[in-house]
Design an enzyme around this catalytic site. Structure first.
Site, mmCIF file in Angstrom:
data_model
loop_
_atom_site.group_PDB
_atom_site.id
_atom_site.type_symbol
_atom_site.label_atom_id
_atom_site.label_comp_id
_atom_site.label_asym_id
_atom_site.label_seq_id
_atom_site.Cartn_x
_atom_site.Cartn_y
_atom_site.Cartn_z
ATOM 1 N N ASP A 10 0.866 -1.179 0.000
ATOM 2 C CA ASP A 10 0.000 0.000 0.000
ATOM 3 C C ASP A 10 0.901 1.227 0.000
ATOM 4 O OD1 ASP A 10 -2.414 1.551 0.264
ATOM 5 O OD2 ASP A 10 -1.960 1.826 2.378
ATOM 6 N N SER A 11 0.293 2.392 -0.215
ATOM 7 C CA SER A 11 1.055 3.636 -0.142
ATOM 8 C C SER A 11 1.512 3.923 1.294
ATOM 9 C CB SER A 11 0.190 4.791 -0.636
ATOM 10 O OG SER A 11 -0.999 4.850 0.118
ATOM 11 N N TYR A 42 -0.674 8.555 -2.354
ATOM 12 C CA TYR A 42 -0.694 8.267 -3.792
ATOM 13 C C TYR A 42 -1.945 8.896 -4.440
ATOM 14 C CZ TYR A 42 2.915 4.519 -3.641
ATOM 15 O OH TYR A 42 4.065 3.784 -3.534
ATOM 16 N N GLY A 43 -2.878 9.301 -3.594
ATOM 17 C CA GLY A 43 -4.193 9.715 -4.084
ATOM 18 C C GLY A 43 -4.186 10.939 -4.963
ATOM 19 N N CYS A 73 -4.209 -1.300 -2.135
ATOM 20 C CA CYS A 73 -4.357 0.136 -2.316
ATOM 21 C C CYS A 73 -5.323 0.329 -3.476
ATOM 22 C CB CYS A 73 -3.002 0.765 -2.638
ATOM 23 S SG CYS A 73 -3.094 2.522 -2.993
ATOM 24 N N ASN A 74 -6.452 0.969 -3.188
ATOM 25 C CA ASN A 74 -7.444 1.175 -4.248
ATOM 26 C C ASN A 74 -6.912 2.086 -5.343
ATOM 27 O OD1 ASN A 74 -10.466 0.259 -3.360
ATOM 28 N ND2 ASN A 74 -9.124 0.597 -1.611
ATOM 29 N N THR A 75 -6.115 3.074 -4.956
ATOM 30 C CA THR A 75 -5.595 4.022 -5.944
ATOM 31 C C THR A 75 -4.728 3.297 -6.959
ATOM 32 O OG1 THR A 75 -5.629 5.688 -4.205
ATOM 33 C CG2 THR A 75 -4.374 6.217 -6.180
ATOM 34 N N GLU A 156 -2.466 8.950 8.472
ATOM 35 C CA GLU A 156 -1.007 8.775 8.384
ATOM 36 C C GLU A 156 -0.280 9.640 9.427
ATOM 37 O OE1 GLU A 156 0.960 6.779 6.230
ATOM 38 O OE2 GLU A 156 -0.829 5.804 5.421
ATOM 39 N N CYS A 188 -11.063 2.915 -0.229
ATOM 40 C CA CYS A 188 -9.699 3.295 0.131
ATOM 41 C C CYS A 188 -9.369 2.480 1.366
ATOM 42 C CB CYS A 188 -9.601 4.782 0.442
ATOM 43 S SG CYS A 188 -7.964 5.256 1.044
ATOM 44 N N THR A 189 -8.195 1.847 1.342
ATOM 45 C CA THR A 189 -7.893 0.912 2.427
ATOM 46 C C THR A 189 -7.679 1.605 3.772
ATOM 47 O OG1 THR A 189 -5.668 0.918 1.504
ATOM 48 C CG2 THR A 189 -7.020 -0.987 1.076
HETATM 49 N N1 DGL Z 1 -4.692 3.542 0.814
HETATM 50 C C1 DGL Z 1 -4.779 3.967 -0.501
HETATM 51 C C2 DGL Z 1 -6.039 3.583 -1.209
HETATM 52 O O1 DGL Z 1 -6.600 2.567 -0.889
HETATM 53 C C3 DGL Z 1 -4.281 5.303 -0.921
HETATM 54 C C4 DGL Z 1 -4.166 6.441 -0.011
HETATM 55 C C5 DGL Z 1 -3.202 7.440 -0.564
HETATM 56 O O2 DGL Z 1 -2.026 7.132 -0.598
HETATM 57 O O3 DGL Z 1 -3.638 8.535 -0.990
HETATM 58 O O4 DGL Z 1 -6.461 4.245 -2.121
#
Ligand code: DGL
Length: 271
Positions: A10-11, A42-43, A73-75, A156, A188-189
Site C-alpha cells: 500500500d502507499s 498516492y491519491g 491500495c485502491n488508488t 497517516e 480506500c484501504t
Molecule cells: N490507501 C490507498 C487507497 O486505498 C491510498 C491512499 C493514498 O495514498 O492517498 O487508495
C-alpha cells in the site's frame, strides 16, 4: 503446497486493514507487507508516478520470492493494476474487483432503493473505474461518488483527537449525507479505520461496505485451486520506506500482528 510468502503493499498504513483480514483468514501463510510511507499519499500523484512506485515495490516483493501480490491500495488498483500485470508474471489481486463484489452482494439483497455511495482518493474517484466495472457487471442502482482527500493524511499523521476526526468526516461527507444513500463503499484501504466516525455521521440506516474480506476470499480460492497453500507459515514481515516510529505506533494502536518488527527500506535501493 507452496511455502513462499504473499506480498501485500500500500502507499502507507492503510493496507494494514487488508493485511489484518488476510492474516486472520489465512493464518498459515507468511506475509511480507510493504508500506511506501515516505511517498504517501498516492491519491493525488500522476499515473506515471503511481506506475513507477508500484512497479518498484512489486519488483522488490518479487525479489523476496513472493508467490502472489495483493495490491492493498485502491488508488494503485484503479490506476496501475493492468500495467503491473503486464510487467510481472506472478498473479496480482486488486481492490477494485473486491469493491465491485461488495456492492453487488449488497445490491442483490431485496430492498426498496439501491443508492450506493463510493468514497476514495481523488485519483480513485476521478478514474471512475468502480462505476465502469459496476455498470459492466449489471449494477442498475444510483451511484454517488466522492473524493475524501483529508482522510488519508489525518490517519497517516496519527491524529488521535475524536473531535478532529468527526469534523473532517462531516466536512467531506456533508453532501453525500443529503443524498440519502443506502450503502457506502469504502474504496480506500485507510477508510475502515474511520468506520466508526463515518457510520456515526451517516447513521445506522446506511450500510458500510468494506471490501477487505472479498479480497481475502479471492486469494484463498486461488491458493486452494492451484494447490499453493502453505501449512507451516504464520509470520508477518513489515517494511516501510519512512519512519518506523510512527508506523510502530500505528500498528500497536490498531492491529495485532504476531511478529511486528518493522524494517526500513531505503528508497534508493528500489530504483
Ligand atoms: N490507501 C490507498 C487507497 O486505498 C491510498 C491512499 C493514498 O495514498 O492517498 O487508495
Amino acid at each position: 503446497m507452496d511455502t513462499r510468502p504473499i506480498g501485500v503493499f500500500d502507499s502507507g498504513f492503510g493496507g494494514l486493514t487488508v493485511l489484518q483480514e488476510l492474516v486472520n483468514s489465512l493464518p498459515k501463510e507468511d506475509f511480507i507487507y510493504f508500506g511506501d510511507t515516505l511517498r504517501v499519499p498516492y491519491g493525488n500523484k500522476t499515473v506515471e508516478e503511481i506506475e513507477t512506485y508500484s512497479s518498484q515495490i512489486s519488483k522488490w516483493l518479487v525479489q523476496h520470492d513472493v508467490k502472489s501480490i495483493v495490491v492493498a491500495c485502491n488508488t494503485v488498483s484503479c490506476m496501475a493494476l493492468p500495467y503491473l500485470q503486464r510487467q510481472f508474471s506472478i498473479p496480482f489481486f486488486g481492490m477494485v474487483s473486491a469493491g465491485i463484489e461488495s456492492v453487488l452482494s449488497f445490491s442483490s439483497a431485496p430492498k426498496q432503493s439501491n443508492k450506493v455511495g463510493i468514497i476514495g482518493t481523488k485519483n480513485t474517484i476521478a478514474s471512475r473505474v468502480h462505476e465502469k466495472d459496476l455498470r459492466m457487471a449489471g449494477f442498475e442502482g444510483v451511484l454517488v461518488e466522492l473524493a475524501c482527500p483529508l482522510f488519508v493524511p489525518i490517519i497517516e499523521e496519527g491524529v488521535t483527537d475524536d473531535g478532529v476526526w468527526r469534523s473532517i468526516v462531516e466536512y467531506h461527507m456533508h453532501d453525500m449525507k443529503k443524498e440519502n444513500i443506502d450503502a457506502v463503499l469504502l474504496a480506500c484501504t485507510h477508510y475502515p479505520i474511520l468506520s466508526e466516525y463515518i457510520q456515526g455521521y451517516l447513521g445506522n440506516q446506511v450500510q458500510l461496505l468494506n471490501p477487505n474480506h472479498f479480497i481475502s476470499d479471492a486469494l484463498a480460492r486461488y491458493l486452494k485451486d492451484y494447490n499453493l497453500q502453505n501449512a507451516t507459515g504464520g509470520s508477518v514481515s513489515l517494511n516501510v520506506t519512512g519512519s518506523t516510529l510512527s508506523f510502530n505506533a500505528f500498528c500497536h494502536r490498531f492491529f495485532e500482528f504476531r511478529n511486528d518488527t518493522v524494517s526500513v527500506i531505503n528508497i534508493d535501493s528500489l530504483i
